[in-house]
Enzyme design. Structure first.
Site, mmCIF file in Angstrom:
data_model
loop_
_atom_site.group_PDB
_atom_site.id
_atom_site.type_symbol
_atom_site.label_atom_id
_atom_site.label_comp_id
_atom_site.label_asym_id
_atom_site.label_seq_id
_atom_site.Cartn_x
_atom_site.Cartn_y
_atom_site.Cartn_z
ATOM 1 N N ARG A 154 0.831 -1.218 0.000
ATOM 2 C CA ARG A 154 0.000 0.000 0.000
ATOM 3 C C ARG A 154 0.863 1.264 0.000
ATOM 4 O O ARG A 154 0.365 2.360 0.187
ATOM 5 C CB ARG A 154 -0.948 0.020 1.206
ATOM 6 C CG ARG A 154 -1.684 -1.284 1.407
ATOM 7 C CD ARG A 154 -3.116 -1.259 0.868
ATOM 8 N NE ARG A 154 -3.589 -2.614 0.659
ATOM 9 C CZ ARG A 154 -4.032 -3.109 -0.500
ATOM 10 N NH1 ARG A 154 -4.061 -2.351 -1.567
ATOM 11 N NH2 ARG A 154 -4.429 -4.351 -0.597
ATOM 12 N N HIS A 198 7.223 -7.818 -6.962
ATOM 13 C CA HIS A 198 6.041 -7.041 -7.347
ATOM 14 C C HIS A 198 6.141 -5.624 -6.776
ATOM 15 O O HIS A 198 6.416 -5.448 -5.600
ATOM 16 C CB HIS A 198 4.780 -7.743 -6.828
ATOM 17 C CG HIS A 198 3.504 -7.322 -7.513
ATOM 18 N ND1 HIS A 198 3.081 -6.007 -7.552
ATOM 19 C CD2 HIS A 198 2.573 -8.031 -8.190
ATOM 20 C CE1 HIS A 198 1.943 -5.959 -8.225
ATOM 21 N NE2 HIS A 198 1.609 -7.162 -8.630
ATOM 22 N N TYR A 251 1.098 -1.514 -5.010
ATOM 23 C CA TYR A 251 -0.104 -1.120 -5.764
ATOM 24 C C TYR A 251 -0.234 0.388 -5.913
ATOM 25 O O TYR A 251 -0.903 0.871 -6.817
ATOM 26 C CB TYR A 251 -1.363 -1.621 -5.036
ATOM 27 C CG TYR A 251 -1.493 -3.110 -4.964
ATOM 28 C CD1 TYR A 251 -1.279 -3.898 -6.093
ATOM 29 C CD2 TYR A 251 -1.855 -3.740 -3.782
ATOM 30 C CE1 TYR A 251 -1.410 -5.273 -6.032
ATOM 31 C CE2 TYR A 251 -1.994 -5.116 -3.709
ATOM 32 C CZ TYR A 251 -1.772 -5.878 -4.829
ATOM 33 O OH TYR A 251 -1.913 -7.229 -4.768
ATOM 34 N N HIS A 280 2.237 -2.994 -12.276
ATOM 35 C CA HIS A 280 1.010 -2.670 -12.989
ATOM 36 C C HIS A 280 1.284 -1.428 -13.824
ATOM 37 O O HIS A 280 1.716 -0.414 -13.262
ATOM 38 C CB HIS A 280 -0.132 -2.402 -12.006
ATOM 39 C CG HIS A 280 -0.511 -3.598 -11.186
ATOM 40 N ND1 HIS A 280 -1.504 -3.571 -10.240
ATOM 41 C CD2 HIS A 280 -0.020 -4.867 -11.176
ATOM 42 C CE1 HIS A 280 -1.619 -4.780 -9.693
ATOM 43 N NE2 HIS A 280 -0.721 -5.574 -10.234
ATOM 44 N N GLU A 290 2.527 -6.089 -16.155
ATOM 45 C CA GLU A 290 1.493 -7.084 -15.899
ATOM 46 C C GLU A 290 0.269 -6.817 -16.761
ATOM 47 O O GLU A 290 -0.152 -5.669 -16.923
ATOM 48 C CB GLU A 290 1.121 -7.082 -14.401
ATOM 49 C CG GLU A 290 0.087 -8.151 -14.056
ATOM 50 C CD GLU A 290 -0.097 -8.363 -12.555
ATOM 51 O OE1 GLU A 290 0.695 -7.825 -11.756
ATOM 52 O OE2 GLU A 290 -1.043 -9.076 -12.203
ATOM 53 N N ASP A 345 -1.214 -12.428 -16.161
ATOM 54 C CA ASP A 345 -2.042 -12.817 -15.028
ATOM 55 C C ASP A 345 -3.308 -13.470 -15.588
ATOM 56 O O ASP A 345 -4.083 -12.822 -16.311
ATOM 57 C CB ASP A 345 -2.377 -11.570 -14.195
ATOM 58 C CG ASP A 345 -3.133 -11.905 -12.913
ATOM 59 O OD1 ASP A 345 -4.126 -12.647 -12.992
ATOM 60 O OD2 ASP A 345 -2.734 -11.412 -11.843
ATOM 61 N N HIS A 365 -6.534 -11.775 -14.721
ATOM 62 C CA HIS A 365 -6.669 -10.473 -15.377
ATOM 63 C C HIS A 365 -7.006 -10.603 -16.865
ATOM 64 O O HIS A 365 -7.880 -9.883 -17.354
ATOM 65 C CB HIS A 365 -5.383 -9.661 -15.214
ATOM 66 C CG HIS A 365 -5.083 -9.299 -13.794
ATOM 67 N ND1 HIS A 365 -3.962 -8.592 -13.431
ATOM 68 C CD2 HIS A 365 -5.752 -9.535 -12.643
ATOM 69 C CE1 HIS A 365 -3.957 -8.425 -12.116
ATOM 70 N NE2 HIS A 365 -5.029 -8.996 -11.617
ATOM 71 N N HIS A 425 1.099 -15.097 -13.588
ATOM 72 C CA HIS A 425 0.382 -15.065 -12.312
ATOM 73 C C HIS A 425 -0.772 -16.023 -12.475
ATOM 74 O O HIS A 425 -1.679 -15.765 -13.283
ATOM 75 C CB HIS A 425 -0.139 -13.655 -12.006
ATOM 76 C CG HIS A 425 0.912 -12.726 -11.484
ATOM 77 N ND1 HIS A 425 0.673 -11.380 -11.291
ATOM 78 C CD2 HIS A 425 2.182 -12.948 -11.081
ATOM 79 C CE1 HIS A 425 1.771 -10.814 -10.801
ATOM 80 N NE2 HIS A 425 2.702 -11.745 -10.668
ATOM 81 N N ASP A 458 -11.363 -8.147 -11.704
ATOM 82 C CA ASP A 458 -10.133 -8.443 -10.957
ATOM 83 C C ASP A 458 -10.384 -8.894 -9.523
ATOM 84 O O ASP A 458 -9.968 -8.242 -8.567
ATOM 85 C CB ASP A 458 -9.193 -7.217 -10.973
ATOM 86 C CG ASP A 458 -7.811 -7.554 -10.422
ATOM 87 O OD1 ASP A 458 -7.550 -8.731 -10.103
ATOM 88 O OD2 ASP A 458 -6.992 -6.626 -10.310
ATOM 89 N N HIS A 508 -9.570 -12.314 -7.543
ATOM 90 C CA HIS A 508 -8.919 -13.617 -7.686
ATOM 91 C C HIS A 508 -9.679 -14.692 -6.906
ATOM 92 O O HIS A 508 -10.263 -14.414 -5.865
ATOM 93 C CB HIS A 508 -7.479 -13.558 -7.163
ATOM 94 C CG HIS A 508 -6.625 -12.569 -7.885
ATOM 95 N ND1 HIS A 508 -5.269 -12.491 -7.694
ATOM 96 C CD2 HIS A 508 -6.917 -11.626 -8.809
ATOM 97 C CE1 HIS A 508 -4.766 -11.533 -8.454
ATOM 98 N NE2 HIS A 508 -5.757 -10.989 -9.125
ATOM 99 N N GLU A 556 -1.535 -16.066 -6.725
ATOM 100 C CA GLU A 556 -1.997 -14.890 -5.968
ATOM 101 C C GLU A 556 -3.436 -15.144 -5.556
ATOM 102 O O GLU A 556 -4.311 -14.288 -5.698
ATOM 103 C CB GLU A 556 -1.928 -13.636 -6.839
ATOM 104 C CG GLU A 556 -0.562 -13.336 -7.392
ATOM 105 C CD GLU A 556 -0.567 -12.134 -8.330
ATOM 106 O OE1 GLU A 556 -1.373 -12.119 -9.287
ATOM 107 O OE2 GLU A 556 0.208 -11.207 -8.077
HETATM 108 ZN ZN ZN Z 1 -5.387 -9.019 -9.737
HETATM 109 FE FE FE Z 2 -1.268 -10.475 -10.714
HETATM 110 FE FE FE Z 3 -0.270 -7.563 -9.773
#
Ligand code: ZN
Ligand code: FE
Ligand code: FE
Length: 276
Positions: A37, A67, A70, A107, A142, A176, A179, A211, A224, A226, A256
């Protein structure tokens, strides 16, 4: 064969993640380069990194897939967020050199009303600023679900970004499965065609990591969310076809999925059974 692992908490350090991966019977893993975050990254202990590298070599690990947080949005409309994100990317790539030769996935970003056409050069600019010839990391874009104003839902957008990057040999894509499915690519009924389309537009040589996630939503939902492997709309059979697909062999696959350690160990065991 593929390499399989999941996201691990980086709070206890690199070596601890390596040990955790072994415990789960994984031979790759993902981790956030800092609090997902946002916020400042803690200092890297070079000895800790060294110990992980040794463990990875001993246990024949595949490449790691780090990664980005976000909060990183290198195509933000607000100048301060954009600047903060660019600095974070620069810093992260410096830090990745403690674990040379691995992957750094991020991302592409959200264009927040500016339009993908405006965002694409901003994303490439950020990569060009951060990535230097002496870096050993490969930066991965991604594939996104297309939630909100996310850039990178279509293979064309990813290609657009990649085309503007200077250090071509140091960039690639992380696909992903949740995604792309949410983004409208039917990997359940048309996996070969989707991979073929990816090859035509982006190039399969660019595809470096997967992913592996099931999805709570239907194809094209742009949501999105998962789901555990086999418990979502993609389902077990399609997941198995993906894991076994000849064009995807040798790559790191990162789970994930919404699981605890026990759940990840089970998923990894199931996926390993598919590899035989
Ligand atoms: Zn996702
Ligand atoms: Fe992902
Ligand atoms: Fe991601």
């Amino acid at each position: 064969m593929i390499y399989i692992g999941n996201h691990l908490p980086s709070s206890k350090g690199f070596y601890a993640m390596g040990k955790m991966a072994l415990k789960l019977n994984a031979d790759t893993f993902a981790f956030f380069t800092r609090n997902p975050r946002g916020g400042a990254a803690k200092a890297i202990d070079p000895e800790d990194a060294e110990k992980l590298l040794k463990l990875m070599e001993e246990h024949h690990f595949g490449k790691l897939v780090a990664h980005a947080p976000y909060t990183m949005n290198v195509c933000a409309a607000k100048e301060d967020i954009k600047e903060f994100s660019r600095n974070m990317l620069c810093d992260d790539l410096e830090r990745m050199e403690y674990l040379p030769g691995n992957y750094y996935n991020f991302h592409p970003g959200s264009h927040v009303g500016q339009g993908a056409e405006a965002a694409i050069p901003m994303i490439a600019d950020a990569i060009n600023l951060a990535l230097r010839p002496e870096h050993s990391t490969t930066v991965l874009l991604e594939t996104m679900a297309g939630k909100g104003s996310e850039v990178g839902r279509s293979f064309e957008e990813l290609r657009g970004i990649l085309d503007l990057v200077r250090l071509q040999e140091k960039v690639g894509v992380c696909l992903d499965t949740c995604h792309v499915w949410d983004g409208g690519y039917d990997i359940v009924n048309h996996l070969d065609e989707v991979l073929d389309e990816f090859d035509r537009i982006v190039g399969l040589d660019r595809l470096k990591a997967i992913h592996l996630n099931d999805s709570m939503n239907v194809c094209g939902a742009h949501k999105d969310r998962h789901q555990k492997i086999g418990q979502g709309e993609i389902g077990t059979e399609a997941m198995e076809r993906i894991v076994r697909h000849p064009l995807l062999q040798g790559k790191p696959f990162i789970l994930e999925t919404p699981n605890d350690d026990e759940g990840y160990a089970q998923e990894i065991a199931v996926i390993r059974s598919w590899m035989k």
